[in-house]
Design a protein around this motif. Structure first.
Motif, PDB file in Angstrom:
ATOM      1  N   GLU A  10       0.830  -0.921  -0.053  1.00 33.42           N
ATOM      2  CA  GLU A  10      -0.098   0.471  -0.135  1.00 33.42           C
ATOM      3  C   GLU A  10       0.895   1.356  -0.150  1.00 33.42           C
ATOM      4  N   PRO A  11       0.104   2.168  -0.718  1.00 34.70           N
ATOM      5  CA  PRO A  11       1.169   3.619  -0.269  1.00 34.70           C
ATOM      6  C   PRO A  11       1.009   4.387   1.014  1.00 34.70           C
ATOM      7  N   ILE A  12       2.810   5.235   1.182  1.00 36.27           N
ATOM      8  CA  ILE A  12       2.536   4.868   2.585  1.00 36.27           C
ATOM      9  C   ILE A  12       2.987   6.573   1.901  1.00 36.27           C
ATOM     10  N   SER A  13       2.449   7.330   3.438  1.00 36.00           N
ATOM     11  CA  SER A  13       2.539   8.720   3.489  1.00 36.00           C
ATOM     12  C   SER A  13       3.921   9.517   3.418  1.00 36.00           C
ATOM     13  N   LEU A  14       4.957   9.801   3.697  1.00 39.38           N
ATOM     14  CA  LEU A  14       6.068  10.144   5.077  1.00 39.38           C
ATOM     15  C   LEU A  14       5.581  11.809   5.252  1.00 39.38           C
ATOM     16  N   ASP A  15       4.757  12.445   4.886  1.00 44.27           N
ATOM     17  CA  ASP A  15       4.435  13.312   5.997  1.00 44.27           C
ATOM     18  C   ASP A  15       3.379  12.769   7.141  1.00 44.27           C
ATOM     19  N   GLU A  16       2.971  11.319   6.707  1.00 44.07           N
ATOM     20  CA  GLU A  16       1.871  10.531   7.801  1.00 44.07           C
ATOM     21  C   GLU A  16       2.642  10.371   8.766  1.00 44.07           C
ATOM     22  N   SER A  20       3.649  10.850  13.324  1.00 44.89           N
ATOM     23  CA  SER A  20       3.064   9.675  13.945  1.00 44.89           C
ATOM     24  C   SER A  20       4.176   9.540  15.099  1.00 44.89           C
ATOM     25  N   PHE A  21       5.454  10.630  14.873  1.00 47.22           N
ATOM     26  CA  PHE A  21       6.178   9.708  15.986  1.00 47.22           C
ATOM     27  C   PHE A  21       7.021  11.789  16.624  1.00 47.22           C
ATOM     28  N   ASP A  22       7.828  11.566  17.633  1.00 49.56           N
ATOM     29  CA  ASP A  22       8.620  12.542  18.029  1.00 49.56           C
ATOM     30  C   ASP A  22       9.656  12.664  18.456  1.00 49.56           C
ATOM     31  N   ALA A  41      13.319  10.027   9.414  1.00 50.32           N
ATOM     32  CA  ALA A  41      13.544  10.577  11.012  1.00 50.32           C
ATOM     33  C   ALA A  41      13.362  11.777  10.895  1.00 50.32           C
ATOM     34  N   LYS A  42      13.707  12.673  12.031  1.00 43.47           N
ATOM     35  CA  LYS A  42      13.584  14.067  12.432  1.00 43.47           C
ATOM     36  C   LYS A  42      14.570  13.804  13.351  1.00 43.47           C
TER      37      LYS A  42
END
Length: 137
Positions: A10-16, A20-22, A41-42
């Motif tokens: 399935e497609p994956i939204s990199l924004d989503e 989803s994590f901090d 990664a952030k």
């Protein structure tokens, strides 16, 4: 079939995925390509000097800007990666990523590769030195 294989269908939204994590310097595995993890990664502040002895390390800056200091045979230099830039750190090259104002990055590495490489400075408490965490919905 494991969860990662199912996610590849399935497609994956990199924004989503990034929303989803901090945790900083704690990559999430968004998919796999052959025997490679695609990780996001952030990052903010400094990582640590490290080297991957057996693999190159690919970086794509999704947002913000990343700097990577390199220790090369001709001396030290720092590359600047603005949003949309890519850079590959050659295997065996000591490097230190840093993002003074923060960035979101995508990395491509062989599955199981530790984020701090094979040789590294002492790992500070804020650095999650893992092989990447599975992306959770």
């Amino acid at each position: 079939m494991d969860d990662t294989s199912a996610a590849n269908r399935e497609p994956i939204s990199l924004d989503e995925a990034l929303a989803s994590f901090d945790a900083l310097w704690s990559p999430r595995i968004v998919t796999n390509v052959n025997d490679y993890d695609v990780r996001v990664a952030k990052v903010r502040g400094e990582h640590l000097w490290h080297a991957h002895d057996d693999t190159d390390e690919f970086f794509l800056v999704l947002d913000g800007e990343l700097f990577i200091s390199l220790r090369e045979p001709d001396g030290e230099r720092t590359v600047h990666l603005p949003r949309g830039a890519v850079f590959t750190v050659p295997r065996g090259t000591e490097h230190k990523p840093h993002a003074p104002t923060g960035a979101a990055i995508l990395m491509l590495e062989p599955s199981g590769t530790p984020t701090v490489g094979d040789r590294h400075d002492p790992v500070p408490a804020h650095v999650d030195a893992t092989t990447g965490h599975p992306l959770t919905p």
